[in-house]
Design a protein around this motif. Structure first.
Motif, mmCIF file in Angstrom:
data_model
loop_
_atom_site.group_PDB
_atom_site.id
_atom_site.type_symbol
_atom_site.label_atom_id
_atom_site.label_comp_id
_atom_site.label_asym_id
_atom_site.label_seq_id
_atom_site.Cartn_x
_atom_site.Cartn_y
_atom_site.Cartn_z
ATOM 1 N N SER A 3 0.841 -1.186 0.000
ATOM 2 C CA SER A 3 0.000 0.000 0.000
ATOM 3 C C SER A 3 0.881 1.244 0.000
ATOM 4 C CB SER A 3 -0.906 0.004 1.221
ATOM 5 O OG SER A 3 -0.142 0.146 2.384
ATOM 6 N N SER A 125 -0.726 19.807 13.247
ATOM 7 C CA SER A 125 -1.747 19.478 14.241
ATOM 8 C C SER A 125 -1.822 20.645 15.232
ATOM 9 C CB SER A 125 -1.368 18.187 14.962
ATOM 10 O OG SER A 125 -0.298 18.425 15.848
ATOM 11 N N ARG A 183 -5.970 20.969 6.972
ATOM 12 C CA ARG A 183 -7.199 21.480 7.570
ATOM 13 C C ARG A 183 -7.066 22.979 7.702
ATOM 14 N NH1 ARG A 183 -7.277 18.092 12.985
ATOM 15 N NH2 ARG A 183 -7.064 16.417 11.484
ATOM 16 N N MET B 9 -13.101 3.372 5.088
ATOM 17 C CA MET B 9 -11.698 3.375 4.661
ATOM 18 C C MET B 9 -10.970 2.165 5.246
ATOM 19 S SD MET B 9 -11.137 5.958 2.685
ATOM 20 C CE MET B 9 -9.344 5.979 2.630
ATOM 21 N N ARG B 14 -8.195 -0.428 2.504
ATOM 22 C CA ARG B 14 -7.035 -0.425 3.376
ATOM 23 C C ARG B 14 -5.739 -0.147 2.609
ATOM 24 N NH1 ARG B 14 -7.338 -4.823 8.014
ATOM 25 N NH2 ARG B 14 -9.519 -4.239 7.900
ATOM 26 N N TRP B 15 -5.802 -0.200 1.308
ATOM 27 C CA TRP B 15 -4.607 0.151 0.538
ATOM 28 C C TRP B 15 -4.343 1.641 0.580
ATOM 29 C CZ3 TRP B 15 -2.121 -2.606 -3.960
ATOM 30 C CH2 TRP B 15 -2.189 -3.995 -3.783
ATOM 31 N N LEU B 16 -5.372 2.407 0.877
ATOM 32 C CA LEU B 16 -5.188 3.854 0.904
ATOM 33 C C LEU B 16 -4.961 4.321 2.334
ATOM 34 C CD1 LEU B 16 -8.029 4.990 -1.498
ATOM 35 C CD2 LEU B 16 -5.590 4.929 -1.973
ATOM 36 N N PRO B 17 -4.028 5.228 2.516
ATOM 37 C CA PRO B 17 -3.812 5.762 3.853
ATOM 38 C C PRO B 17 -5.010 6.588 4.303
ATOM 39 C CG PRO B 17 -2.153 6.577 2.296
ATOM 40 C CD PRO B 17 -3.173 5.853 1.504
ATOM 41 N N ARG B 19 -5.614 9.437 7.420
ATOM 42 C CA ARG B 19 -4.974 10.081 8.556
ATOM 43 C C ARG B 19 -5.913 10.362 9.709
ATOM 44 N NH1 ARG B 19 -0.164 13.003 6.034
ATOM 45 N NH2 ARG B 19 -0.324 12.110 3.977
ATOM 46 N N GLN B 21 -5.972 11.993 13.870
ATOM 47 C CA GLN B 21 -5.315 13.151 14.465
ATOM 48 C C GLN B 21 -3.968 12.794 15.060
ATOM 49 O OE1 GLN B 21 -7.327 14.634 17.950
ATOM 50 N NE2 GLN B 21 -8.406 12.713 18.238
ATOM 51 N N ARG B 22 -3.075 13.801 15.036
ATOM 52 C CA ARG B 22 -1.787 13.644 15.695
ATOM 53 C C ARG B 22 -1.873 14.434 16.986
ATOM 54 N NH1 ARG B 22 -0.040 15.508 10.491
ATOM 55 N NH2 ARG B 22 0.705 17.463 11.367
ATOM 56 N N ILE B 68 -0.681 5.784 7.585
ATOM 57 C CA ILE B 68 -0.389 4.411 7.162
ATOM 58 C C ILE B 68 -0.203 3.551 8.412
ATOM 59 C CG2 ILE B 68 1.226 2.981 5.834
ATOM 60 C CD1 ILE B 68 2.001 5.526 4.335
ATOM 61 N N ASN B 69 -0.478 2.265 8.310
ATOM 62 C CA ASN B 69 -0.287 1.395 9.472
ATOM 63 C C ASN B 69 1.180 1.383 9.905
ATOM 64 O OD1 ASN B 69 1.182 -1.234 8.608
ATOM 65 N ND2 ASN B 69 -0.233 -0.817 6.954
ATOM 66 N N CYS B 72 4.000 -1.024 7.899
ATOM 67 C CA CYS B 72 4.337 -0.534 6.556
ATOM 68 C C CYS B 72 5.065 0.801 6.641
ATOM 69 C CB CYS B 72 3.084 -0.353 5.706
ATOM 70 S SG CYS B 72 2.328 -1.904 5.219
ATOM 71 N N GLU B 78 8.347 6.066 6.709
ATOM 72 C CA GLU B 78 7.375 7.131 7.019
ATOM 73 C C GLU B 78 7.187 7.286 8.528
ATOM 74 O OE1 GLU B 78 5.119 8.839 4.735
ATOM 75 O OE2 GLU B 78 6.372 8.119 3.099
ATOM 76 N N ILE B 169 -10.624 -3.415 -3.401
ATOM 77 C CA ILE B 169 -10.238 -2.364 -4.344
ATOM 78 C C ILE B 169 -9.858 -2.947 -5.713
ATOM 79 C CG2 ILE B 169 -7.750 -2.168 -3.913
ATOM 80 C CD1 ILE B 169 -8.255 0.872 -3.602
#
Lengths: 222, 353
Positions: A3, A125, A183, B9, B14-17, B19, B21-22, B68-69, B72, B78, B169
């Motif tokens: 992915s 954020s 955002r 989603m 699940r192939w698409l990220p 996001r 909150q951080r 992303i998980n 990965c 990332e 997908i």
């Protein structure tokens, strides 16, 4: 793991970034940048946060300022450095690969007269926004200026509706094309005040009311 | 609305990220002594983590993994110490807890240099269990992991979870095409697709073959055999169902394109293929490290055991007599790079295979 790969294939290249932004803002981005550095001149030391491909940094340097541009994205900085190549003001610009959280390592305390950030805060954020403002305050000399340009939610029902619809389309496109979620920045003047700044003015720069520039400064005596 | 989108989603795309909150988030009512669980800002990850620690008081520090998980993102560069350091600093975590310990997902070990995190933030890193559902027991046992907590097993449940989420997908464009242009074949194609995908995901671990592409040949052979038998039984000749054979073969190839990297502790065939085609870099992925297996330098090794702690496939073993570590099952290694990243002595390398 694949992915991730798929995502990278879709990710837009930094080379296309400048043209994309210019197109999306119908030239508004150029005017906004001019306005941001209107009163920058020789003797100024500018820290440009989230400098990206360096457009604003080079504009400020062209007016005689010494500029430090930081960005966490190495690909964007590579484009910025390429632009720097034969620019007449290239001797006055340095680009550093660093994110918001590394501002404390890169920017000296009280060493800057201007801190700029264009289209950075919408990618941060809420915590990161507070952190960036606190660090900008630290890096500025007393009296130093803070200039932030970004996207916001327009005031007024009708404008909000138009903006909401346009944004829905943009969110979908950006999710598919660049995987970047932004955002709109709300309540930035309040956050800036909380960080110790005095807010001088906030200007809405487009007809839809979705883009603003904020001018603030660090008080002479705290 | 956001929750519905997140669910869609997480389940179908699940192939698409996606996001989340951080931020520093509270699970229950954490105080300054509560544990800090760091994770990536993928909405599905966050949702499952909160579900699995329900009833506990803990801080959840959601760091930027690009939606992303964790696994990965850590392997792809990332989700690294940079993002963890950023999250710790910008959330002002040091002002909120009295201790200086972070618990990271075990599968973030390929990307996060624990030494860097400690140096830049003062927080020490422990790698917790592979699965979030083991976290409560891990906390109860004084942050001790059982061997099962270290292991990334690709169980039936995991494979069924992946079946829909990874293949939807691929099915979607097929469904749209047949729905619009050949509605009469829609249900046949759909049944064929999910039949092949379902059987492939179910039997994958039991098929012989060193790579996913070799295992695919068994499924192709079974498909052809079944369709020849069906054609003969219908009295229309052994090759009368050839359109279904061609379609089924194409579906099988699509399903197996990266099956090994999804349903088994095996290196990704898709990555290996791109690598073989001369594509050596794609973002942080396909760095030289990706393909091959681990090599251990016993002269540098100080037997600290960090590699054993983070290896999801139990490749390493400590000799009970000499107390030395050796890669006992090097063939099980699929070069995620976790051990190499965590080894403080530089005693581990990944060799091109």
């Amino acid at each position: 793991m694949f992915s991730y790969l798929y995502m990278k294939i879709l990710e837009s290249s930094p080379e296309r970034y400048d043209r994309g932004i210019a197109l999306a803002s119908l030239g508004g981005a150029d005017r906004a940048r001019e306005a941001m550095v209107a009163d920058v001149g020789p003797g100024d030391r500018v820290a440009d946060l989230g400098t990206g491909t360096g457009s604003l940094a080079l504009l400020a340097a062209g007016k005689g300022a010494e500029v430090t541009g930081i960005d966490a994205n190495a690909g964007m900085l590579a484009v910025a450095r390429k632009k720097l190549g034969n620019h007449p003001a290239s001797g006055r610009v340095r680009f550093v690969e660093a994110g918001v959280a590394e501002m404390d390592e890169v920017l000296e305390t009280g060493a800057y007269t201007v801190v700029t950030a264009s289209l950075l805060f919408s990618e941060l954020s809420p915590d990161e926004r507070r952190y960036a403002l606190a660090e900008a305050y630290r890096a500025l000399a007393p009296g130093g200026r803070l200039v932030i340009a970004d996207e916001t939610r327009p005031a007024g029902f009708f404008r909000r509706l138009v903006y909401g619809l346009a944004r829905l389309l943009m969110v979908f496109l950006s999710l598919v094309l660049v995987q970047a979620g932004t955002r709109p920045v709300d309540g930035l003047p309040r956050l800036a005040r909380e960080a110790g700044f005095e807010v001088d003015r906030v200007e809405i720069t487009n007809r839809l009311g979705s883009f603003f520039i904020l001018w603030a400064h660090k008080p002479e005596a705290p | 609305m956001n929750r519905v989108i997140a669910w869609i989603m997480g389940f179908f795309f699940r192939w698409l990220p996606h996001r989340g909150q951080r931020a520093l988030l509270a699970a229950g009512r954490p105080d300054e002594h509560s544990p800090v669980l760091v994770t990536g800002n993928y909405t599905l990850t966050l949702r499952r983590l909160f579900r699995d620690i329900r009833g506990r008081d803990a801080w959840v520090l959601s760091a930027d993994s690009g939606g992303i998980n964790v696994w990965c993102a850590a392997c792809g560069g990332e989700f690294t110490h940079h993002q963890v350091i950023q999250a710790v600093k910008t959330s002002r975590l040091a002002d909120k807890v009295a201790h200086r310990k972070l618990i990271l997902p075990a599968l973030s070990a390929p990307g996060v240099d624990a030494g860097q995190v400690r140096e830049k933030t003062g927080f020490s890193v422990r790698f917790g269990p592979v699965r979030a559902k083991d976290i409560p027991r891990y906390l109860d046992d004084g942050m001790q992991k059982t061997p099962a907590m270290r292991r990334a097993d690709f169980s039936l449940r995991h494979r069924l979870d992946m079946l829909v989420s990874m293949n939807f997908i691929i099915w979607l464009p097929l469904a749209l095409f047949f729905g619009m242009f050949l509605p009469s074949a829609f249900w046949g194609v759909t049944a064929l697709f999910w039949g092949i995908a379902g059987v492939s995901y179910l039997v994958f671990p039991f098929l012989p073959g060193r790579t996913g592409y070799i295992r695919m040949l068994w499924v192709l052979a079974a498909l052809v055999f079944l369709l020849v038998a069906a054609g003969t039984a219908l009295g229309a000749g052994p090759l009368s169902l050839w359109p279904w054979m061609m379609g089924g073969a194409a579906i099988t190839v699509a399903v197996f394109f990266d099956a090994a990297g999804i349903v088994a502790p095996m290196a990704s065939d898709a990555e290996a293929m791109l690598f073989a085609l001369g594509i050596r870099r794609l973002g942080g992925l396909l760095r030289e490290k990706t393909l091959g297996s681990v090599r251990h330098n016993p002269r540098r090794c100080r037997a600290c055991g960090r590699c054993m702690d983070v290896c999801p496939l139990e490749v390493f073993e400590k000799d009970p007599e000499t107390q030395k570590i050796r890669p006992a099952k090097p063939r099980a290694c699929f070069s995620c790079g976790a051990c190499k990243m965590q080894c403080p002595q530089g005693a581990l390398e990944l060799e091109g295979g």
